[in-house]
Design an enzyme around this catalytic site. Structure first.
Site, PDB file in Angstrom:
ATOM      1  N   TYR A 141      24.208  -1.400 -21.695  1.00 53.32           N
ATOM      2  CA  TYR A 141      24.429  -2.004 -20.381  1.00 53.32           C
ATOM      3  C   TYR A 141      25.451  -3.142 -20.445  1.00 53.32           C
ATOM      4  O   TYR A 141      26.029  -3.515 -19.429  1.00 53.32           O
ATOM      5  CB  TYR A 141      23.119  -2.545 -19.803  1.00 53.32           C
ATOM      6  CG  TYR A 141      22.066  -1.487 -19.574  1.00 53.32           C
ATOM      7  CD1 TYR A 141      22.424  -0.182 -19.283  1.00 53.32           C
ATOM      8  CD2 TYR A 141      20.720  -1.776 -19.657  1.00 53.32           C
ATOM      9  CE1 TYR A 141      21.470   0.804 -19.083  1.00 53.32           C
ATOM     10  CE2 TYR A 141      19.745  -0.807 -19.447  1.00 53.32           C
ATOM     11  CZ  TYR A 141      20.137   0.482 -19.167  1.00 53.32           C
ATOM     12  OH  TYR A 141      19.190   1.451 -18.959  1.00 53.32           O
ATOM     13  N   LYS A 192      16.168   4.819 -32.483  1.00 52.55           N
ATOM     14  CA  LYS A 192      16.647   6.190 -32.730  1.00 52.55           C
ATOM     15  C   LYS A 192      17.451   6.140 -34.032  1.00 52.55           C
ATOM     16  O   LYS A 192      18.622   6.534 -34.098  1.00 52.55           O
ATOM     17  CB  LYS A 192      17.485   6.650 -31.523  1.00 52.55           C
ATOM     18  CG  LYS A 192      17.882   8.096 -31.536  1.00 52.55           C
ATOM     19  CD  LYS A 192      16.730   9.052 -31.320  1.00 52.55           C
ATOM     20  CE  LYS A 192      17.208  10.494 -31.425  1.00 52.55           C
ATOM     21  NZ  LYS A 192      16.106  11.455 -31.609  1.00 52.55           N
ATOM     22  N   ASP A 224      12.202   9.463 -28.946  1.00 52.77           N
ATOM     23  CA  ASP A 224      11.729  10.736 -28.385  1.00 52.77           C
ATOM     24  C   ASP A 224      10.243  10.927 -28.697  1.00 52.77           C
ATOM     25  O   ASP A 224       9.448  11.326 -27.837  1.00 52.77           O
ATOM     26  CB  ASP A 224      12.569  11.921 -28.881  1.00 52.77           C
ATOM     27  CG  ASP A 224      12.941  11.830 -30.350  1.00 52.77           C
ATOM     28  OD1 ASP A 224      12.743  10.764 -30.971  1.00 52.77           O
ATOM     29  OD2 ASP A 224      13.418  12.837 -30.911  1.00 52.77           O
ATOM     30  N   ASP A 248      14.036   0.586 -20.744  1.00 53.56           N
ATOM     31  CA  ASP A 248      14.184   0.897 -19.326  1.00 53.56           C
ATOM     32  C   ASP A 248      13.446   2.204 -19.025  1.00 53.56           C
ATOM     33  O   ASP A 248      12.639   2.296 -18.084  1.00 53.56           O
ATOM     34  CB  ASP A 248      15.692   1.038 -19.028  1.00 53.56           C
ATOM     35  CG  ASP A 248      15.999   1.042 -17.546  1.00 53.56           C
ATOM     36  OD1 ASP A 248      15.050   0.982 -16.749  1.00 53.56           O
ATOM     37  OD2 ASP A 248      17.186   1.121 -17.191  1.00 53.56           O
ATOM     38  N   ASP A 252       9.272   2.910 -17.291  1.00 55.49           N
ATOM     39  CA  ASP A 252       9.032   3.702 -16.071  1.00 55.49           C
ATOM     40  C   ASP A 252       8.020   4.795 -16.368  1.00 55.49           C
ATOM     41  O   ASP A 252       7.148   5.115 -15.553  1.00 55.49           O
ATOM     42  CB  ASP A 252      10.333   4.340 -15.570  1.00 55.49           C
ATOM     43  CG  ASP A 252      11.050   3.454 -14.563  1.00 55.49           C
ATOM     44  OD1 ASP A 252      10.901   2.226 -14.660  1.00 55.49           O
ATOM     45  OD2 ASP A 252      11.762   3.992 -13.692  1.00 55.49           O
TER      46      ASP A 252
END
Ligand code: NAD
Length: 359
Positions: A141, A192, A224, A248, A252
């Site tokens: 970001y 990751k 994952d 992020d 959610d």
């Protein structure tokens, strides 16, 4: 000393839900002696419309002065076609960066009376209490270079840079280890590292910081697998620490464990204790203006504000207990509605929480 809370209602359902959080704070001010002043400002699309920028100078000054900020949400289709610096989300990112709000705390708590609202079976979520610590000032970001360029063959390519400095990983790791110490002393770092150098360094630094916290059990998961585990057996987690992008998405995902994204608050903290508090959801343009959005994430964000910046945990718990009582009584906004419950709108839910503060 009177502390100043800057309220930024924002766009879409933002003004509707923040009004209910402000109502609860006002109640605590008048009836419980909470020593605060509430000040209002503009951020996001409403700031573009009125002042020509998503994070205009007057808001910047208010934000610098305030002890804490309570935000609704920003964004909406009306502003989606603007050039990126003018988009509402750019204003929020600029504020997070400028105030050094690097530590995003996202508690995910299951309310017993909401078992039916969760996307998972009740036994998987009963008693769930996890904290996601998301780094908020780095990653794709903020990484440079970024943009959309035209290649030699005329095809366009979008690109972003994923980057984390050691110092950035270190400071968020310390926040997460300290939080784990106050809970069940289990920290899972999500990355990751099998595919990304950024994550390789992340894992190395978190492992190094762990030496300062021998009483906290550290584990690592690839993102994952973490997404899968959150759905398979969410109660295995105590604290999760991760980067901006993975955090992020995972938070959610975790929201649906509780029943609705309309229930989850967040705190974004700077090293100096200043904090921005906001629901994890967006401006929900599909619900805006209808008075049906769930205000509980905004109200619970106000509770986090009292706990983390104003250092008044008793008042924070008073709000959290009131929310629990209202849910136990069967009051439900549309997003958490179940057969036999009492349907209420945004304002009625806020009124009920305010009324339950003194119980
Ligand atoms: P969203 O979170 O606004 O909505 C996703 C879904 O959840 C929608 O179906 C919505 O109706 C529902 N929902 C959200 N909040 C709710 C609430 N309080 N009560 C009941 N239902 C609720 O996400 P989106 O649709 O992807 O984004 C909408 C806009 O919000 C976009 O402009 C986006 O950029 C912006 N956004 C802002 C923030 C922020 O301000 N921090 C965060 C995420 C998205």
């Amino acid at each position: 000393m009177t502390r100043t809370i800057l309220i930024l209602p924002g766009d879409g359902i933002g003004p509707e839900i923040v009004a209910e959080a402000a109502k609860v704070l006002e109640c605590l001010r008048q009836e419980q002696g909470l020593d605060v002043t509430l000040e209002y400002g503009r951020l996001g699309g409403s700031a573009v419309d009125e002042l020509g920028a998503p994070y205009p100078e007057p808001t910047r000054q208010q934000a610098q002065r305030a002890d804490a900020i309570l935000l609704g949400a920003v964004g909406g289709p009306k502003w989606d076609a603007l050039e990126r610096p003018l988009r509402p989300e750019s204003g929020l990112l600029a504020m997070r960066g400028e105030l050094g709000l690097f530590a995003n705390l996202r508690p995910v708590q299951h309310y017993p009376s909401l078992s039916a609202a969760s996307a998972l079976k009740p036994e998987l979520v009963a008693g769930l209490d996890l904290l996601i610590v998301r780094e908020l000032n780095g990653d794709v970001y903020f990484g440079q270079p970024r943009g959309i360029r035209t290649l030699a063959n005329g095809e366009r390519e979008g690109f972003n840079t994923m980057a984390y400095r050691e110092s950035e990983v270190e400071r968020i790791a310390h926040v997460a280890f300290k939080a784990a110490r106050q809970r069940h002393r289990k920290l899972c770092s999500v990355d990751k590292a099998n595919a990304l150098e950024t994550s390789e360094l992340w894992r190395e630094v978190v492992t190094r910081v762990a030496q300062d916290y021998p009483d906290v059990a550290l584990s690592h998961l690839y993102v994952d697998n973490a997404a899968m585990q959150l759905i398979r057996a969410p109660k295995q987690f105590d604290v999760i620490v991760t980067g901006n992008l993975f955090g992020d998405i995972l938070s959610d995902c975790a929201a649906m464990l509780t029943g609705s994204i309309g229930l989850l608050p967040s705190a974004s903290l700077a090293a100096n204790g200043k904090g921005l508090y906001e629901p994890i959801h967006g401006s929900a343009p599909d619900l805006a203006g209808q008075g049906v959005a769930n205000p509980l994430a905004a109200i619970l964000s106000a509770a986090l504000l009292l706990r983390h910046t104003l250092n008044t945990p008793d008042q924070a718990e008073r709000i959290e207990r009131a929310v629990g009582r209202v849910l136990d009584k069967g009051l439900r906004t549309m997003d958490i509605m179940a057969p036999g419950m009492i349907p209420v709108g945004t304002q009625a839910m806020g009124d009920a929480v305010a009324a339950a503060l003194e119980d």
